[in-house]
Design a protein around this motif. Sequence first.
Motif, PDB file in Angstrom:
ATOM      1  N   SER A 115      -0.974   9.333 -19.898  1.00 41.68           N
ATOM      2  CA  SER A 115      -1.505  10.665 -20.211  1.00 41.68           C
ATOM      3  C   SER A 115      -2.021  11.383 -18.969  1.00 41.68           C
ATOM      4  N   SER A 116      -2.462  10.634 -17.964  1.00 40.35           N
ATOM      5  CA  SER A 116      -2.968  11.279 -16.748  1.00 40.35           C
ATOM      6  C   SER A 116      -1.854  11.990 -15.994  1.00 40.35           C
ATOM      7  N   LEU A 121       0.837  13.248 -17.459  1.00 40.51           N
ATOM      8  CA  LEU A 121       1.078  14.432 -18.284  1.00 40.51           C
ATOM      9  C   LEU A 121       0.028  15.499 -18.001  1.00 40.51           C
ATOM     10  N   HIS A 122      -1.211  15.074 -17.810  1.00 40.25           N
ATOM     11  CA  HIS A 122      -2.293  16.028 -17.526  1.00 40.25           C
ATOM     12  C   HIS A 122      -2.039  16.764 -16.215  1.00 40.25           C
ATOM     13  N   VAL A 123      -1.546  16.055 -15.213  1.00 41.21           N
ATOM     14  CA  VAL A 123      -1.212  16.703 -13.936  1.00 41.21           C
ATOM     15  C   VAL A 123      -0.123  17.739 -14.160  1.00 41.21           C
ATOM     16  N   ASN A 124       0.876  17.387 -14.976  1.00 40.34           N
ATOM     17  CA  ASN A 124       1.951  18.331 -15.283  1.00 40.34           C
ATOM     18  C   ASN A 124       1.393  19.600 -15.917  1.00 40.34           C
ATOM     19  N   LEU A 125       0.478  19.442 -16.871  1.00 39.24           N
ATOM     20  CA  LEU A 125      -0.136  20.598 -17.527  1.00 39.24           C
ATOM     21  C   LEU A 125      -0.994  21.382 -16.544  1.00 39.24           C
ATOM     22  N   GLN A 126      -1.681  20.678 -15.649  1.00 40.94           N
ATOM     23  CA  GLN A 126      -2.509  21.329 -14.632  1.00 40.94           C
ATOM     24  C   GLN A 126      -1.653  22.174 -13.701  1.00 40.94           C
ATOM     25  N   SER A 162       0.830  -1.203   0.000  1.00 38.68           N
ATOM     26  CA  SER A 162       0.000   0.000   0.000  1.00 38.68           C
ATOM     27  C   SER A 162       0.866   1.253   0.000  1.00 38.68           C
ATOM     28  N   LEU A 163       0.295   2.328  -0.514  1.00 35.53           N
ATOM     29  CA  LEU A 163       0.997   3.607  -0.551  1.00 35.53           C
ATOM     30  C   LEU A 163       1.002   4.250   0.832  1.00 35.53           C
ATOM     31  N   PRO A 164       2.011   5.054   1.146  1.00 37.99           N
ATOM     32  CA  PRO A 164       1.988   5.829   2.396  1.00 37.99           C
ATOM     33  C   PRO A 164       0.741   6.699   2.475  1.00 37.99           C
ATOM     34  N   SER A 165       0.317   7.008   3.676  1.00 37.01           N
ATOM     35  CA  SER A 165      -0.964   7.687   3.899  1.00 37.01           C
ATOM     36  C   SER A 165      -1.038   9.060   3.222  1.00 37.01           C
ATOM     37  N   TYR A 166       0.104   9.756   3.067  1.00 35.41           N
ATOM     38  CA  TYR A 166       0.053  11.098   2.493  1.00 35.41           C
ATOM     39  C   TYR A 166      -0.394  11.082   1.033  1.00 35.41           C
ATOM     40  N   TYR A 167      -0.311   9.941   0.373  1.00 34.44           N
ATOM     41  CA  TYR A 167      -0.780   9.872  -1.012  1.00 34.44           C
ATOM     42  C   TYR A 167      -2.301  10.039  -1.113  1.00 34.44           C
ATOM     43  N   GLN A 168      -3.019   9.753  -0.032  1.00 31.51           N
ATOM     44  CA  GLN A 168      -4.473   9.896  -0.094  1.00 31.51           C
ATOM     45  C   GLN A 168      -4.874  11.322  -0.439  1.00 31.51           C
ATOM     46  N   ARG A 169      -4.152  12.310   0.098  1.00 32.71           N
ATOM     47  CA  ARG A 169      -4.451  13.704  -0.217  1.00 32.71           C
ATOM     48  C   ARG A 169      -4.156  13.996  -1.687  1.00 32.71           C
ATOM     49  N   LEU A 170      -3.050  13.447  -2.203  1.00 31.35           N
ATOM     50  CA  LEU A 170      -2.699  13.683  -3.596  1.00 31.35           C
ATOM     51  C   LEU A 170      -3.671  12.972  -4.535  1.00 31.35           C
ATOM     52  N   ILE A 171      -4.130  11.786  -4.158  1.00 30.87           N
ATOM     53  CA  ILE A 171      -5.127  11.066  -4.956  1.00 30.87           C
ATOM     54  C   ILE A 171      -6.414  11.869  -5.031  1.00 30.87           C
ATOM     55  N   THR A 172      -6.791  12.509  -3.920  1.00 27.40           N
ATOM     56  CA  THR A 172      -7.997  13.342  -3.908  1.00 27.40           C
ATOM     57  C   THR A 172      -7.811  14.580  -4.778  1.00 27.40           C
ATOM     58  N   LYS A 173      -6.632  15.173  -4.728  1.00 23.42           N
ATOM     59  CA  LYS A 173      -6.369  16.400  -5.484  1.00 23.42           C
ATOM     60  C   LYS A 173      -6.224  16.117  -6.976  1.00 23.42           C
ATOM     61  N   TYR A 174      -5.659  14.956  -7.315  1.00 24.28           N
ATOM     62  CA  TYR A 174      -5.435  14.602  -8.721  1.00 24.28           C
ATOM     63  C   TYR A 174      -6.087  13.248  -9.011  1.00 24.28           C
ATOM     64  N   GLN A 232      -7.401  11.950 -11.522  1.00 24.25           N
ATOM     65  CA  GLN A 232      -7.173  11.341 -12.829  1.00 24.25           C
ATOM     66  C   GLN A 232      -6.003  10.364 -12.821  1.00 24.25           C
ATOM     67  N   VAL A 233      -5.142  10.467 -11.803  1.00 26.97           N
ATOM     68  CA  VAL A 233      -3.992   9.560 -11.693  1.00 26.97           C
ATOM     69  C   VAL A 233      -4.418   8.319 -10.912  1.00 26.97           C
ATOM     70  N   SER A 234      -4.210   7.156 -11.498  1.00 25.67           N
ATOM     71  CA  SER A 234      -4.624   5.908 -10.855  1.00 25.67           C
ATOM     72  C   SER A 234      -3.679   5.546  -9.709  1.00 25.67           C
ATOM     73  N   VAL A 235      -4.143   4.653  -8.851  1.00 21.13           N
ATOM     74  CA  VAL A 235      -3.306   4.191  -7.742  1.00 21.13           C
ATOM     75  C   VAL A 235      -2.051   3.512  -8.291  1.00 21.13           C
ATOM     76  N   ALA A 236      -2.211   2.745  -9.371  1.00 24.74           N
ATOM     77  CA  ALA A 236      -1.048   2.081  -9.980  1.00 24.74           C
ATOM     78  C   ALA A 236      -0.015   3.108 -10.451  1.00 24.74           C
ATOM     79  N   GLU A 237      -0.506   4.214 -11.001  1.00 25.66           N
ATOM     80  CA  GLU A 237       0.412   5.263 -11.466  1.00 25.66           C
ATOM     81  C   GLU A 237       1.084   5.968 -10.299  1.00 25.66           C
ATOM     82  N   TRP A 238       0.367   6.153  -9.201  1.00 32.93           N
ATOM     83  CA  TRP A 238       0.997   6.721  -8.011  1.00 32.93           C
ATOM     84  C   TRP A 238       2.095   5.790  -7.492  1.00 32.93           C
ATOM     85  N   HIS A 239       1.873   4.485  -7.619  1.00 36.07           N
ATOM     86  CA  HIS A 239       2.923   3.532  -7.232  1.00 36.07           C
ATOM     87  C   HIS A 239       4.175   3.733  -8.106  1.00 36.07           C
ATOM     88  N   LEU A 240       3.964   3.954  -9.397  1.00 29.48           N
ATOM     89  CA  LEU A 240       5.107   4.218 -10.282  1.00 29.48           C
ATOM     90  C   LEU A 240       5.865   5.472  -9.847  1.00 29.48           C
TER      91      LEU A 240
END
Length: 204
Positions: free
Chosen positions: A121-122, A124-129, A2-14, A16-24
């Motif tokens: 692409s998600s 990349l979308h965060v980067n553009l955002q 599992s991801l560290p707890s602080y990723y939950q805030r980033l998942i909420t904010k972004y 469009q990025v999947s959990v698998a991509e956050w793992h990457l």
Amino acid sequence: MSLPSYYQRLITKYPQVSVAEWHLLDQLATVRHIKKGEHFLRVGKVARYAAFILSGHFKYNFTGDDGSEKILKFGFMDDFLTNCQSFNNNKPSYLNITALEDSVILRFNINNVRPLYDLHSSILHVNLQVYQHIMEEQEEHQYILSLKSPLERYRFLMRHRPAIIQKISLTNIARYLFTSREALSRARIMVTKKLGAAHQYVKQ
């Protein structure tokens, strides 16, 4: 794993990025502790890193021609830290990014993340955002500085950027508004008095 707890805030904010991509991204990231007054990026250095702020806050600052410190923007929890201009142009930064208190960041080497843009692409979308948000903040700051008096500038922050009023010292707010601490202190007193009078009028 599992991801560290602080990723939950980033998942909420972004979202469009999947959990698998956050793992990457997590495989490319390191958690760094930065002391108050320490630089994330220093004037004269080329930006190589970006980061999410996990706790604490930062200022983007430089020294003006008159020798006084100027602040262009602030970074708060979950905001993105970087100097896009320095990285994109491979040129030394003209500003510092400095911790205003003991802070924790999730840091990435930008060159390690960029190959993911073509595959995800998600991301990349965060980067553009992030780029769009930076541009909007720059435009807003220019608008604030176009207001004629410290009182008008302070009122704008109260209405639209209360986090700055709540979390940043009066000295650093003055540097952000390109005015003196004394002028800003007078503006704050005027606003406080008017708010107090309005509150008293409502009670009556």
